[in-house]
Design a protein around this motif. Structure first.
Motif, short mmCIF file in Angstrom:
data_model
loop_
_atom_site.label_atom_id
_atom_site.label_comp_id
_atom_site.label_asym_id
_atom_site.label_seq_id
_atom_site.Cartn_x
_atom_site.Cartn_y
_atom_site.Cartn_z
N PRO A 110 45.06 42.71 55.04
CA PRO A 110 44.55 42.15 53.79
C PRO A 110 43.03 42.28 53.64
O PRO A 110 42.54 42.51 52.53
CB PRO A 110 44.95 40.67 53.86
N GLU A 111 42.29 42.16 54.72
CA GLU A 111 40.84 42.28 54.64
C GLU A 111 40.43 43.71 54.25
O GLU A 111 39.53 43.91 53.45
CB GLU A 111 40.19 41.87 55.97
N ARG A 112 41.11 44.68 54.82
CA ARG A 112 40.78 46.07 54.50
C ARG A 112 41.14 46.39 53.05
O ARG A 112 40.40 47.07 52.35
CB ARG A 112 41.50 47.02 55.45
N VAL A 113 42.30 45.89 52.60
CA VAL A 113 42.70 46.10 51.21
C VAL A 113 41.66 45.51 50.27
O VAL A 113 41.26 46.14 49.29
CB VAL A 113 44.10 45.49 50.95
N LYS A 114 41.23 44.30 50.56
CA LYS A 114 40.22 43.63 49.74
C LYS A 114 38.93 44.45 49.69
O LYS A 114 38.33 44.64 48.63
CB LYS A 114 39.96 42.23 50.29
N ALA A 115 38.51 44.97 50.85
CA ALA A 115 37.29 45.77 50.92
C ALA A 115 37.43 47.06 50.13
O ALA A 115 36.51 47.48 49.42
CB ALA A 115 36.94 46.07 52.38
N GLU A 116 38.58 47.73 50.23
CA GLU A 116 38.79 48.98 49.52
C GLU A 116 38.86 48.75 48.01
O GLU A 116 38.33 49.54 47.23
CB GLU A 116 40.06 49.68 50.01
N LEU A 117 39.50 47.67 47.58
CA LEU A 117 39.56 47.37 46.15
C LEU A 117 38.18 47.04 45.61
O LEU A 117 37.87 47.35 44.46
CB LEU A 117 40.54 46.23 45.89
N ALA A 118 37.36 46.40 46.42
CA ALA A 118 35.99 46.08 45.99
C ALA A 118 35.20 47.36 45.73
O ALA A 118 34.37 47.42 44.82
CB ALA A 118 35.30 45.22 47.04
N LYS A 119 35.48 48.40 46.51
CA LYS A 119 34.81 49.68 46.31
C LYS A 119 35.19 50.32 44.97
O LYS A 119 34.45 51.11 44.43
CB LYS A 119 35.16 50.66 47.43
N LEU A 120 36.37 49.97 44.45
CA LEU A 120 36.86 50.56 43.20
C LEU A 120 36.42 49.78 41.98
O LEU A 120 36.80 50.11 40.86
CB LEU A 120 38.39 50.64 43.22
N GLY A 121 35.62 48.76 42.16
CA GLY A 121 35.21 47.91 41.05
C GLY A 121 34.52 48.66 39.94
O GLY A 121 34.61 48.27 38.77
N HIS A 122 33.86 49.75 40.21
CA HIS A 122 33.14 50.51 39.20
C HIS A 122 34.00 51.55 38.50
O HIS A 122 33.56 52.18 37.55
CB HIS A 122 31.93 51.20 39.83
N VAL A 123 35.23 51.77 38.96
CA VAL A 123 36.10 52.80 38.40
C VAL A 123 36.77 52.29 37.13
O VAL A 123 37.42 51.25 37.15
CB VAL A 123 37.17 53.23 39.43
N LYS A 131 42.50 47.78 37.29
CA LYS A 131 42.64 46.37 36.93
C LYS A 131 41.95 45.52 37.98
O LYS A 131 42.12 45.70 39.17
CB LYS A 131 44.11 45.98 36.86
N ARG A 132 41.18 44.58 37.48
CA ARG A 132 40.52 43.63 38.37
C ARG A 132 41.02 42.24 38.05
O ARG A 132 41.48 41.99 36.94
CB ARG A 132 39.00 43.71 38.17
N GLN A 133 40.89 41.35 38.99
CA GLN A 133 41.31 39.97 38.77
C GLN A 133 40.40 39.36 37.70
O GLN A 133 39.19 39.33 37.86
CB GLN A 133 41.22 39.17 40.08
N ALA A 134 40.98 38.93 36.61
CA ALA A 134 40.19 38.35 35.53
C ALA A 134 39.94 36.87 35.81
O ALA A 134 40.77 36.20 36.43
CB ALA A 134 40.94 38.50 34.22
N PRO A 135 38.80 36.37 35.36
CA PRO A 135 38.55 34.95 35.52
C PRO A 135 39.59 34.15 34.73
O PRO A 135 40.05 34.59 33.69
CB PRO A 135 37.15 34.75 34.96
N SER A 136 39.94 32.99 35.23
CA SER A 136 40.94 32.18 34.53
C SER A 136 40.36 31.71 33.21
O SER A 136 39.15 31.63 33.02
CB SER A 136 41.34 30.99 35.41
N GLY A 137 41.25 31.41 32.28
CA GLY A 137 40.82 30.95 30.97
C GLY A 137 40.77 32.06 29.94
O GLY A 137 40.51 31.80 28.77
N ILE A 138 41.00 33.31 30.33
CA ILE A 138 40.99 34.42 29.38
C ILE A 138 42.38 34.55 28.78
O ILE A 138 43.38 34.54 29.48
CB ILE A 138 40.57 35.74 30.07
N ASP A 139 42.43 34.67 27.46
CA ASP A 139 43.70 34.82 26.76
C ASP A 139 44.01 36.32 26.66
O ASP A 139 43.43 37.03 25.84
CB ASP A 139 43.60 34.20 25.37
N HIS A 140 44.93 36.77 27.49
CA HIS A 140 45.27 38.19 27.53
C HIS A 140 46.17 38.62 26.37
O HIS A 140 46.45 39.80 26.22
CB HIS A 140 45.93 38.55 28.86
#
Length: 156
Positions: free
Chosen positions: A92-105, A109-118
């Protein structure tokens, strides 16, 4: 290399027992040794996968097959079940780190802050339609379906 004569003899015994006189009549004008040699040569590709021949014998057509038809039937045999290793668990730690690297792509899909009406887009379309704006029936239908959907979570 060809299929062994012993295997061909057993195959011919089974086909003769299945098709009876129709099988033997088919070879009346041809020397049986030549027929068996031809079958052994044509079925040589299955020498290391006799399960395909066995499968073909269990799934014979209503009329006597010739060697080409029988070979095609052998090719239809399903692959044997091969034991597979279990899928390795992801760290899980490696997955989290790899997904963080994709934040600029873009498009990731990234985890949206709560309270957003999708489904705000769907609410806007329905409100516009209810206010009397002329919209495509398909657009309105999709918006209403999105608002009714229980399969799509509110926050992804």
């Amino acid at each position: 290399m060809s299929l062994s004569i012993k295997a061909i003899d057993r195959l011919f015994e089974r086909l003769a027992a299945t098709y009876g006189a129709g099988w033997t009549r088919q070879w009346a004008d041809v020397p049986m040794a030549d027929v068996k040699t031809a079958w052994a040569h044509e079925l040589a590709t299955f020498a290391n996968s006799l399960h395909r021949i066995a499968w073909a014998l269990e799934n014979l057509p209503p009329k006597c097959p010739n060697v080409i038809e029988f070979k095609a039937l052998c090719r239809l045999a399903p692959a044997p079940d091969v034991p597979m290793l279990p899928m390795p668990k992801a760290d899980p730690e490696r997955v989290k780190a790899e997904l963080a690297k994709l934040g600029h792509v873009p498009g990731v899909k990234r985890q949206a802050p709560s309270g957003i009406d999708h489904k705000a887009w769907a609410r806007r379309i329905v409100a516009r339609h209810d206010a009397g704006e002329k919209l495509s029936p398909t657009t309105v239908r999709f918006a209403r379906e999105a608002l009714r959907s229980h399969l799509v979570p509110e926050a992804v």
